[in-house]
Design an enzyme around this catalytic site. Structure first.
Site, PDB file in Angstrom:
ATOM      1  N   LYS A   1      42.432 -41.115  25.448  1.00 59.46           N
ATOM      2  CA  LYS A   1      41.600 -41.128  24.231  1.00 59.46           C
ATOM      3  C   LYS A   1      42.485 -41.189  22.984  1.00 59.46           C
ATOM      4  O   LYS A   1      42.208 -41.913  22.047  1.00 59.46           O
ATOM      5  CB  LYS A   1      40.718 -39.868  24.161  1.00 59.46           C
ATOM      6  CG  LYS A   1      39.524 -39.869  25.076  1.00 59.46           C
ATOM      7  CD  LYS A   1      38.443 -40.804  24.594  1.00 59.46           C
ATOM      8  CE  LYS A   1      37.598 -41.373  25.697  1.00 59.46           C
ATOM      9  NZ  LYS A   1      38.196 -42.251  26.676  1.00 59.46           N
TER      10      LYS A   1
ATOM     11  N   GLU B   1      42.762 -38.244  30.769  1.00 57.20           N
ATOM     12  CA  GLU B   1      41.687 -38.753  29.907  1.00 57.20           C
ATOM     13  C   GLU B   1      41.939 -38.348  28.443  1.00 57.20           C
ATOM     14  O   GLU B   1      41.749 -39.147  27.524  1.00 57.20           O
ATOM     15  CB  GLU B   1      40.336 -38.214  30.414  1.00 57.20           C
ATOM     16  CG  GLU B   1      39.140 -38.451  29.524  1.00 57.20           C
ATOM     17  CD  GLU B   1      38.786 -39.921  29.322  1.00 57.20           C
ATOM     18  OE1 GLU B   1      39.444 -40.798  29.889  1.00 57.20           O
ATOM     19  OE2 GLU B   1      37.839 -40.180  28.556  1.00 57.20           O
TER      20      GLU B   1
ATOM     21  N   HIS C   1      59.720 -31.335  37.349  1.00 61.44           N
ATOM     22  CA  HIS C   1      60.413 -32.433  38.045  1.00 61.44           C
ATOM     23  C   HIS C   1      60.821 -33.545  37.087  1.00 61.44           C
ATOM     24  O   HIS C   1      61.140 -34.648  37.516  1.00 61.44           O
ATOM     25  CB  HIS C   1      59.505 -32.994  39.153  1.00 61.44           C
ATOM     26  CG  HIS C   1      59.160 -31.966  40.193  1.00 61.44           C
ATOM     27  ND1 HIS C   1      60.083 -31.470  41.082  1.00 61.44           N
ATOM     28  CD2 HIS C   1      58.001 -31.300  40.441  1.00 61.44           C
ATOM     29  CE1 HIS C   1      59.502 -30.551  41.853  1.00 61.44           C
ATOM     30  NE2 HIS C   1      58.229 -30.430  41.475  1.00 61.44           N
TER      31      HIS C   1
ATOM     32  N   TRP D   1      37.493 -61.688  21.639  1.00 61.26           N
ATOM     33  CA  TRP D   1      38.676 -60.939  22.030  1.00 61.26           C
ATOM     34  C   TRP D   1      39.641 -61.999  22.537  1.00 61.26           C
ATOM     35  O   TRP D   1      39.387 -62.660  23.541  1.00 61.26           O
ATOM     36  CB  TRP D   1      38.349 -59.925  23.121  1.00 61.26           C
ATOM     37  CG  TRP D   1      39.495 -59.011  23.445  1.00 61.26           C
ATOM     38  CD1 TRP D   1      39.819 -57.855  22.798  1.00 61.26           C
ATOM     39  CD2 TRP D   1      40.458 -59.168  24.497  1.00 61.26           C
ATOM     40  NE1 TRP D   1      40.931 -57.282  23.380  1.00 61.26           N
ATOM     41  CE2 TRP D   1      41.340 -58.077  24.417  1.00 61.26           C
ATOM     42  CE3 TRP D   1      40.662 -60.134  25.482  1.00 61.26           C
ATOM     43  CZ2 TRP D   1      42.408 -57.907  25.295  1.00 61.26           C
ATOM     44  CZ3 TRP D   1      41.732 -59.975  26.349  1.00 61.26           C
ATOM     45  CH2 TRP D   1      42.592 -58.868  26.258  1.00 61.26           C
TER      46      TRP D   1
ATOM     47  N   GLU E   1      44.292 -44.675  22.678  1.00 55.68           N
ATOM     48  CA  GLU E   1      43.472 -45.831  22.291  1.00 55.68           C
ATOM     49  C   GLU E   1      42.879 -45.693  20.898  1.00 55.68           C
ATOM     50  O   GLU E   1      42.675 -46.694  20.217  1.00 55.68           O
ATOM     51  CB  GLU E   1      42.399 -46.149  23.334  1.00 55.68           C
ATOM     52  CG  GLU E   1      41.270 -45.172  23.455  1.00 55.68           C
ATOM     53  CD  GLU E   1      40.210 -45.631  24.469  1.00 55.68           C
ATOM     54  OE1 GLU E   1      39.495 -44.763  24.977  1.00 55.68           O
ATOM     55  OE2 GLU E   1      40.094 -46.828  24.757  1.00 55.68           O
TER      56      GLU E   1
ATOM     57  N   ARG F   1      32.429 -55.775  21.774  1.00 56.28           N
ATOM     58  CA  ARG F   1      33.024 -56.509  22.895  1.00 56.28           C
ATOM     59  C   ARG F   1      34.277 -57.276  22.497  1.00 56.28           C
ATOM     60  O   ARG F   1      34.958 -57.855  23.350  1.00 56.28           O
ATOM     61  CB  ARG F   1      31.996 -57.490  23.470  1.00 56.28           C
ATOM     62  CG  ARG F   1      30.737 -56.822  23.947  1.00 56.28           C
ATOM     63  CD  ARG F   1      29.781 -57.843  24.491  1.00 56.28           C
ATOM     64  NE  ARG F   1      30.240 -58.371  25.744  1.00 56.28           N
ATOM     65  CZ  ARG F   1      29.901 -57.914  26.934  1.00 56.28           C
ATOM     66  NH1 ARG F   1      29.067 -56.908  27.022  1.00 56.28           N
ATOM     67  NH2 ARG F   1      30.375 -58.456  28.028  1.00 56.28           N
TER      68      ARG F   1
ATOM     69  N   CYS G   1      34.536 -60.454  24.448  1.00 53.32           N
ATOM     70  CA  CYS G   1      33.804 -61.486  23.732  1.00 53.32           C
ATOM     71  C   CYS G   1      32.306 -61.220  23.870  1.00 53.32           C
ATOM     72  O   CYS G   1      31.807 -60.896  24.938  1.00 53.32           O
ATOM     73  CB  CYS G   1      34.090 -62.893  24.218  1.00 53.32           C
ATOM     74  SG  CYS G   1      35.806 -63.360  24.077  1.00 53.32           S
TER      75      CYS G   1
ATOM     76  N   ASN H   1      33.187 -66.859  26.974  1.00 57.94           N
ATOM     77  CA  ASN H   1      33.832 -65.594  27.325  1.00 57.94           C
ATOM     78  C   ASN H   1      34.482 -65.802  28.681  1.00 57.94           C
ATOM     79  O   ASN H   1      33.808 -66.224  29.621  1.00 57.94           O
ATOM     80  CB  ASN H   1      32.769 -64.487  27.400  1.00 57.94           C
ATOM     81  CG  ASN H   1      33.327 -63.184  27.945  1.00 57.94           C
ATOM     82  OD1 ASN H   1      34.522 -62.953  27.936  1.00 57.94           O
ATOM     83  ND2 ASN H   1      32.433 -62.326  28.425  1.00 57.94           N
ATOM     84  N   GLY H   2      35.789 -65.551  28.796  1.00 66.76           N
ATOM     85  CA  GLY H   2      36.475 -65.728  30.070  1.00 66.76           C
ATOM     86  C   GLY H   2      37.723 -66.561  29.885  1.00 66.76           C
ATOM     87  O   GLY H   2      38.242 -66.706  28.775  1.00 66.76           O
TER      88      GLY H   2
ATOM     89  N   LYS I   1      35.342 -53.513  24.561  1.00 66.93           N
ATOM     90  CA  LYS I   1      34.578 -52.570  25.367  1.00 66.93           C
ATOM     91  C   LYS I   1      34.492 -52.991  26.826  1.00 66.93           C
ATOM     92  O   LYS I   1      34.672 -52.201  27.734  1.00 66.93           O
ATOM     93  CB  LYS I   1      33.176 -52.440  24.769  1.00 66.93           C
ATOM     94  CG  LYS I   1      32.272 -51.471  25.496  1.00 66.93           C
ATOM     95  CD  LYS I   1      32.736 -50.058  25.294  1.00 66.93           C
ATOM     96  CE  LYS I   1      31.858 -49.040  25.980  1.00 66.93           C
ATOM     97  NZ  LYS I   1      32.560 -47.749  26.068  1.00 66.93           N
TER      98      LYS I   1
HETATM   99  O1  M6R Z   1      33.129 -50.468  31.814  1.00 70.20           O
HETATM  100  P1  M6R Z   1      34.114 -49.762  32.666  1.00 70.20           P
HETATM  101  O2  M6R Z   1      33.755 -48.353  32.931  1.00 70.20           O
HETATM  102  O3  M6R Z   1      34.424 -50.512  33.947  1.00 70.20           O
HETATM  103  O4  M6R Z   1      35.462 -49.757  31.815  1.00 70.20           O
HETATM  104  C1  M6R Z   1      36.656 -49.275  32.350  1.00 70.20           C
HETATM  105  C2  M6R Z   1      37.703 -49.081  31.281  1.00 70.20           C
HETATM  106  O5  M6R Z   1      38.000 -50.301  30.665  1.00 70.20           O
HETATM  107  C3  M6R Z   1      37.243 -48.085  30.205  1.00 70.20           C
HETATM  108  O6  M6R Z   1      36.890 -46.857  30.749  1.00 70.20           O
HETATM  109  C4  M6R Z   1      38.363 -47.864  29.159  1.00 70.20           C
HETATM  110  O7  M6R Z   1      39.446 -47.231  29.751  1.00 70.20           O
HETATM  111  C5  M6R Z   1      37.821 -47.076  27.970  1.00 70.20           C
HETATM  112  N1  M6R Z   1      38.082 -47.792  26.752  1.00 70.20           N
HETATM  113  C6  M6R Z   1      38.426 -45.735  27.821  1.00 70.20           C
HETATM  114  O8  M6R Z   1      37.892 -45.018  26.746  1.00 70.20           O
END
Ligand code: M6R
Length: 615
Positions: A489, A485, A508, A75, A492, A27, A2, A101-102, A610
């Site tokens: 990517k 990673e 395994h 969000w 997401e 956000r 948010c 937000n929260g 984000k």
């Molecule tokens: O702001 P932060 O680094 O704490 O965020 C952590 C994760 O939410 C963030 O890295 C998330 O996994 C990304 N969307 C990945 O691309």
């Protein structure tokens, strides 16, 4: 999660708030809304979906002019995305408007209490309880909105940032925060509230940090902060060194593409000023003494998502360079498993945003156990560094795209800097060894640039593989977190099934999923890394024998994999421990391009936000 904006001044509040929401949309983008103070009442508009929907609504049904307003981009937590659940939530008498937000954890009890008094709820949200509670205080004996909000905050449980306007007060917007982000911007005859500074850097780069359990009132003339008991609270002001253009797309189709391109500079900036000419590390911002660092007998690294993968890479480097045992854990798991940490444990919290709720709760828990906490963070003034004992800032500039790219690379750099600094303080490496590693770090911006210059090959590959629905990523040692990673990517951004595995684990179990034509990315360690290189080459042969289509990331000059690779992606040479900074880049480009080919929103993937400020 948010985005929130509040404004009082002389400009059009609608323009300021909408501009702020545009910058904060990363956000959350389930719905958006604005509320303005107009003729003793609140005038509001809100729409499900992205900001463009609200733009359209405002074009068709314009709001009256105002210089006081608030806005929100959501969000969803309580109640599905819809017009009725969009913020701001306005009181039955159109006097009070609230954005939040929260999560208000005791909202059900509060709602029952208010409904019994005759308040009508028009949404499924927890937020609406706050609207009616504030309205009730103003109708009773609260002298102003600030006092009404203060009283209400003392009734709320959970995490919240609130920004609230009173239709009867054209010179006041009030904010409050507990465990969710909020920052104030100080202007000349105008002041701002927002989830982060990007919302107002167009107008001012002077920001005011807000602490836990504080109520902030902005008016044309000032910013006043009190705690939840009503006592004046000290404020810390800081200068924002990002400029407005840093949060603009600058001609790119997506922020993510711009941020990928910015990586050579971001890596260089994160190294800047961190060593002297001899390669001796200088960490001026480190607030832990050398004695404290020498007393550490364990390092625990915590983070979420991409940040946790940076932590996994850091483990290899820190243990190798310092011989201190190092654990890595997801912050969300660490907090609730009763971890064994104490005074001699250094907890390293990695977070780009500095606001991730899981990481924040984890560091609070660690500090309660007596551990020192060092944050690696990209966001000046955010909560995680403020609640930590020490901080190493990454200097990536604002990262707007939901998928982390330059955030990740600069987290890796900060981890290397920390590892080398610990080895310097504890004497586990000689000065010349540290100096030569620093020299290798300094070569990385050029290496990243070389990969960007070859990006077309990776983009073409994304087009070639666009029909596939499953992808595997394999790596060993520091290549393993890179594989994770790469898979994250793709998940997401492209919404595809993608898994990262430790290549040695394949036999395994996971090798059973290999079938003819399945694309498998493999990160091959540099040849100098003992037998690891040969082992990974064997893994490639094993999957190739079962029909996999192998996409092999391997350093320049290493032709040993050529017979087994369907596609080769060349990486500039680097020492093993530093290779992740390079190997991650083609995987970022591949995921962004594939998402784009599939017609997805690269910057704002579905269901995500984000800054994850709820646990
Ligand atoms: O702001 P932060 O680094 O704490 O965020 C952590 C994760 O939410 C963030 O890295 C998330 O996994 C990304 N969307 C990945 O691309």
């Amino acid at each position: 999660m948010c985005g929130i904006v509040g404004y009082v001044g002389e400009r059009s509040a609608l323009d300021v708030v909408m501009g702020g929401l545009r910058r904060l949309e990363y956000r959350g983008y389930d719905s958006t809304g604005v509320a303005l103070v107009v003729d003793g009442q609140i005038s509001a508009a809100k729409k499900v979906g992205k900001l463009a929907n609200l733009d359209k609504e405002l074009a068709e049904h314009p709001l009256p002019g105002s210089t006081t307003g608030i806005g929100h981009t959501r969000w969803a937590t309580h109640g599905p995305p819809s017009d009725r659940n969009a913020h701001p939530h306005v009181s039955n008498d159109h006097r009070v408007a609230v954005v939040h937000n929260g999560i208000i954890e005791n909202f059900a009890d509060l709602r029952a209490e208010l409904e019994a008094e005759g308040y009508e709820f028009t949404s499924d949200t927890d937020t609406e309880t706050v609207t009616h509670l504030v309205d009730r205080e103003l109708r009773a004996d609260a002298p102003d909105l600030t006092e009404a909000v203060r009283r209400v905050c003392n009734r709320l449980e959970g995490a919240f940032t609130l920004v609230i306007a009173d239709g009867a007060d054209t010179d006041r917007v009030v904010g409050a925060r507990r465990n969710s982000p909020l920052v104030a911007g100080r202007g000349d005859g105008e002041n701002f509230l927002a989830s982060d500074v990007s919302a107002f850097i167009e107008y001012t780069r002077s920001a005011v940090e807000l602490g836990q359990d504080q109520v902030v009132t902005i008016s044309r003339d000032g910013i006043d902060v009190i705690d939840f008991d009503g006592n004046p609270a000290p404020v810390t002001e800081y200068h924002v060194d990002w400029d407005a253009s840093a949060a603009e797309k600058g001609g790119y189709d997506w922020f993510m593409l711009k941020e990928i391109e910015e990586q050579p500079r971001a890596v260089a900036d994160t190294l800047l000023g961190r060593h002297d000419a001899e390669g001796r590390l200088v960490l001026d911002e480190m607030r832990l003494s050398d004695d404290e660092l020498r007393a550490i007998d364990k390092v625990v690294i915590i983070g979420c998502g991409t940040a946790s993968y940076a932590g996994m890479v850091a483990k290899y480097a820190i243990e190798h360079w310092t011989r201190i045992p190092c654990e890595v854990e997801l912050a969300s798991e660490f907090r609730y498993r009763d971890p064994i940490v104490g005074r001699s444990t250094l907890v390293v919290a990695i977070s780009q945003s500095g606001e991730t709720a899981d990481t924040l709760q984890a560091i609070r828990h660690a500090r309660q156990q007596g551990s020192k906490v060092l944050a690696i963070c990209n966001t000046n003034g955010s909560t995680i560094p403020r609640e930590s004992d020490a901080v190493i800032y990454t200097h990536a500039g604002p990262e707007i795209a939901v998928a982390s790219t330059k955030g990740f690379l600069t987290q890796l750099i900060a981890c290397y800097v920390l590892g080398l600094y610990l080895s310097q303080v504890r004497g586990t490496k000689f000065g010349d060894e540290i100096g030569s590693t620093v020299a290798e770090l300094e070569k990385l911006p050029d290496g990243v640039q070389a990969l960007l210059d070859r990006a077309d090959e990776v983009r073409a590959l994304a087009h070639e593989l666009a029909d596939h629905r499953t992808f595997l990523f394999l790596g060993r040692h520091v290549g393993y977190p890179v594989a994770l990673e790469g898979a994250l990517k793709l998940k997401e951004l492209a919404y595809l099934h993608a898994e990262g595995f430790a290549a040695g684990e394949l036999k395994h179990g996971p090798i059973a999923v290999i079938e003819p034509g399945l694309p498998v990315f493999v990160i091959v360690p540099p040849k100098g890394r003992d037998q690891l290189h040969e082992k990974v080459v064997s893994n490639i042969q094993e999957i190739r024998a079962r029909g996999a289509r192998t996409v092999v990331l391997v350093e320049d000059g290493d032709t040993s994999v050529d017979p087994y690779a369907d596609i080769v992606i060349r990486l500039p040479q680097a020492p093993t421990l530093l290779q992740p900074v390079l190997a991650a880049v083609p995987l970022q480009i591949f995921a962004a391009e594939l998402a784009s080919v599939l017609g997805h929103d690269v910057d704002q993937p579905r269901n995500l936000a984000k800054s994850v400020t709820v646990e």
